[in-house]
Scaffold this motif. Structure first.
Motif, PDB file in Angstrom:
ATOM      1  N   SER A  80      -6.743 -14.703  -1.765  1.00 51.61           N
ATOM      2  CA  SER A  80      -5.998 -13.422  -2.220  1.00 51.61           C
ATOM      3  C   SER A  80      -4.618 -13.893  -2.729  1.00 51.61           C
ATOM      4  O   SER A  80      -4.141 -13.284  -3.634  1.00 51.61           O
ATOM      5  CB  SER A  80      -5.773 -12.491  -1.358  1.00 51.61           C
ATOM      6  OG  SER A  80      -5.054 -12.788  -0.148  1.00 51.61           O
ATOM      7  N   GLY A  81      -3.996 -14.982  -2.038  1.00 50.21           N
ATOM      8  CA  GLY A  81      -2.779 -15.435  -2.465  1.00 50.21           C
ATOM      9  C   GLY A  81      -2.887 -16.329  -3.581  1.00 50.21           C
ATOM     10  O   GLY A  81      -1.906 -16.185  -4.589  1.00 50.21           O
ATOM     11  N   LEU A  83      -4.580 -15.800  -6.224  1.00 52.90           N
ATOM     12  CA  LEU A  83      -5.139 -14.942  -7.249  1.00 52.90           C
ATOM     13  C   LEU A  83      -3.968 -14.692  -8.166  1.00 52.90           C
ATOM     14  O   LEU A  83      -3.881 -14.627  -9.407  1.00 52.90           O
ATOM     15  CB  LEU A  83      -5.653 -13.641  -6.766  1.00 52.90           C
ATOM     16  CG  LEU A  83      -7.295 -13.598  -6.389  1.00 52.90           C
ATOM     17  CD1 LEU A  83      -7.299 -12.339  -5.955  1.00 52.90           C
ATOM     18  CD2 LEU A  83      -8.155 -13.666  -7.489  1.00 52.90           C
ATOM     19  N   SER A  84      -2.774 -14.928  -7.509  1.00 50.93           N
ATOM     20  CA  SER A  84      -1.501 -14.567  -8.262  1.00 50.93           C
ATOM     21  C   SER A  84      -1.186 -15.588  -9.263  1.00 50.93           C
ATOM     22  O   SER A  84      -0.496 -15.470 -10.189  1.00 50.93           O
ATOM     23  CB  SER A  84      -0.510 -13.996  -7.407  1.00 50.93           C
ATOM     24  OG  SER A  84      -0.207 -15.094  -6.434  1.00 50.93           O
ATOM     25  N   LEU A  92       0.931 -15.427  -3.111  1.00 49.30           N
ATOM     26  CA  LEU A  92       0.838 -14.065  -2.322  1.00 49.30           C
ATOM     27  C   LEU A  92       1.596 -12.814  -2.953  1.00 49.30           C
ATOM     28  O   LEU A  92       2.072 -11.915  -2.461  1.00 49.30           O
ATOM     29  CB  LEU A  92       1.564 -14.326  -0.966  1.00 49.30           C
ATOM     30  CG  LEU A  92       0.667 -15.020   0.080  1.00 49.30           C
ATOM     31  CD1 LEU A  92       1.065 -15.168   1.495  1.00 49.30           C
ATOM     32  CD2 LEU A  92      -0.824 -14.099   0.404  1.00 49.30           C
ATOM     33  N   GLY A  94       1.615  -9.499  -4.920  1.00 52.01           N
ATOM     34  CA  GLY A  94       0.796  -8.402  -4.868  1.00 52.01           C
ATOM     35  C   GLY A  94       0.340  -8.081  -6.356  1.00 52.01           C
ATOM     36  O   GLY A  94       0.871  -7.900  -7.333  1.00 52.01           O
ATOM     37  N   LEU A  95      -1.327  -7.909  -6.603  1.00 51.65           N
ATOM     38  CA  LEU A  95      -1.841  -7.622  -7.840  1.00 51.65           C
ATOM     39  C   LEU A  95      -2.516  -6.221  -7.909  1.00 51.65           C
ATOM     40  O   LEU A  95      -3.302  -6.133  -6.619  1.00 51.65           O
ATOM     41  CB  LEU A  95      -2.792  -8.625  -8.453  1.00 51.65           C
ATOM     42  CG  LEU A  95      -1.978 -10.345  -8.596  1.00 51.65           C
ATOM     43  CD1 LEU A  95      -3.033 -11.238  -8.933  1.00 51.65           C
ATOM     44  CD2 LEU A  95      -0.969 -10.173  -9.721  1.00 51.65           C
ATOM     45  N   TRP A  96      -2.407  -5.716  -8.599  1.00 51.86           N
ATOM     46  CA  TRP A  96      -3.167  -4.228  -8.536  1.00 51.86           C
ATOM     47  C   TRP A  96      -4.127  -3.975  -9.744  1.00 51.86           C
ATOM     48  O   TRP A  96      -3.784  -4.257 -10.964  1.00 51.86           O
ATOM     49  CB  TRP A  96      -2.352  -2.993  -8.619  1.00 51.86           C
ATOM     50  CG  TRP A  96      -1.774  -2.827  -7.047  1.00 51.86           C
ATOM     51  CD1 TRP A  96      -2.177  -2.020  -6.127  1.00 51.86           C
ATOM     52  CD2 TRP A  96      -0.527  -3.463  -6.775  1.00 51.86           C
ATOM     53  NE1 TRP A  96      -1.425  -2.206  -5.022  1.00 51.86           N
ATOM     54  CE2 TRP A  96      -0.492  -3.060  -5.319  1.00 51.86           C
ATOM     55  CE3 TRP A  96       0.079  -4.703  -7.124  1.00 51.86           C
ATOM     56  CZ2 TRP A  96       0.726  -3.573  -4.447  1.00 51.86           C
ATOM     57  CZ3 TRP A  96       1.212  -4.849  -6.338  1.00 51.86           C
ATOM     58  CH2 TRP A  96       1.581  -4.498  -5.136  1.00 51.86           C
ATOM     59  N   SER A 109      -6.214  -3.635  -4.581  1.00 46.24           N
ATOM     60  CA  SER A 109      -5.007  -4.692  -4.599  1.00 46.24           C
ATOM     61  C   SER A 109      -5.431  -5.921  -3.867  1.00 46.24           C
ATOM     62  O   SER A 109      -6.130  -6.185  -2.979  1.00 46.24           O
ATOM     63  CB  SER A 109      -3.812  -4.099  -4.210  1.00 46.24           C
ATOM     64  OG  SER A 109      -4.009  -4.001  -2.698  1.00 46.24           O
ATOM     65  N   SER A 110      -4.673  -7.041  -4.399  1.00 49.49           N
ATOM     66  CA  SER A 110      -4.914  -8.437  -3.590  1.00 49.49           C
ATOM     67  C   SER A 110      -4.352  -8.291  -2.279  1.00 49.49           C
ATOM     68  O   SER A 110      -4.668  -8.942  -1.370  1.00 49.49           O
ATOM     69  CB  SER A 110      -4.233  -9.492  -4.261  1.00 49.49           C
ATOM     70  OG  SER A 110      -2.586  -9.158  -4.511  1.00 49.49           O
ATOM     71  N   LEU A 113      -7.186  -7.392  -0.066  1.00 45.75           N
ATOM     72  CA  LEU A 113      -7.982  -8.589   0.311  1.00 45.75           C
ATOM     73  C   LEU A 113      -7.465  -9.502   1.337  1.00 45.75           C
ATOM     74  O   LEU A 113      -8.059  -9.802   2.123  1.00 45.75           O
ATOM     75  CB  LEU A 113      -7.967  -9.336  -1.141  1.00 45.75           C
ATOM     76  CG  LEU A 113      -9.249 -10.413  -1.254  1.00 45.75           C
ATOM     77  CD1 LEU A 113     -10.588  -9.739  -1.110  1.00 45.75           C
ATOM     78  CD2 LEU A 113      -9.278 -11.383  -2.610  1.00 45.75           C
ATOM     79  N   PHE A 114      -6.079  -9.444   1.162  1.00 42.09           N
ATOM     80  CA  PHE A 114      -5.509 -10.351   2.321  1.00 42.09           C
ATOM     81  C   PHE A 114      -5.641  -9.687   3.625  1.00 42.09           C
ATOM     82  O   PHE A 114      -6.003 -10.512   4.703  1.00 42.09           O
ATOM     83  CB  PHE A 114      -3.888 -10.553   1.866  1.00 42.09           C
ATOM     84  CG  PHE A 114      -3.147 -11.086   2.836  1.00 42.09           C
ATOM     85  CD1 PHE A 114      -3.241 -12.590   2.950  1.00 42.09           C
ATOM     86  CD2 PHE A 114      -2.357 -10.422   3.943  1.00 42.09           C
ATOM     87  CE1 PHE A 114      -2.476 -13.340   4.029  1.00 42.09           C
ATOM     88  CE2 PHE A 114      -1.545 -11.375   5.039  1.00 42.09           C
ATOM     89  CZ  PHE A 114      -1.857 -12.566   4.902  1.00 42.09           C
TER      90      PHE A 114
END
Length: 139
Positions: A80-81, A83-84, A92, A94-96, A109-110, A113-114
């Motif tokens: 999840s980190g 992904l950004s 890390l 945040g993505l939505w 959101s990521s 996932l985290f």
């Protein structure tokens, strides 16, 4: 403690505690709750079941080894980190994403996932410790 009353009620307590742990996990990152507390609640539910019935039924119920569950959780949290990085943001961040299913908007959101990765890590690590402590000594 293997009284008939405790053995009878333990599966129901464990099931309710696991459902509550999922509620606490899904409650969110900014509200009280999240992956760590939810994981502790789920691990305590598995410990209660293990105290009542023994280690073998808990291992059968998990389907995978608890250390593998913890490793999967660490992988999920790290993933999840990363992904950004694919969208040019820092580690890390945040993505939505909003999914539209059957006319309902579902924001993902990521961060969630985290939190799910932390949940699996805590459940796996604490369950491993609890099951190791509950196993009878082998000489």
């Amino acid at each position: 403690m293997s009284t008939i009353i405790f053995r009878t009620i333990a599966p129901y307590i464990a099931a309710l505690a696991v459902l509550f742990s999922i509620f606490v996990l899904l409650r969110g990152h900014n509200d009280p709750g999240g992956g760590f507390i939810g994981g502790l609640i789920a691990a305590s539910a598995l410990s209660i079941y293990g105290i009542a019935w023994g280690v073998a039924p808990v291992r059968r119920a998990l389907l995978v080894h608890p250390i593998a569950l913890a490793g999967f959780g660490v992988f999920l949290a790290a993933f999840s980190g990363f992904l950004s990085f694919f969208v040019g943001k820092g580690f890390l961040s945040g993505l939505w994403v909003t999914l539209h299913l059957f006319g309902v908007e579902i924001p993902l959101s990521s961060v969630m996932l985290f939190d799910t990765g932390v949940y699996f890590t805590v459940v796996g690590a604490i369950t491993t410790i609890a099951l190791t402590l509950e196993e009878p000594e082998q000489e």
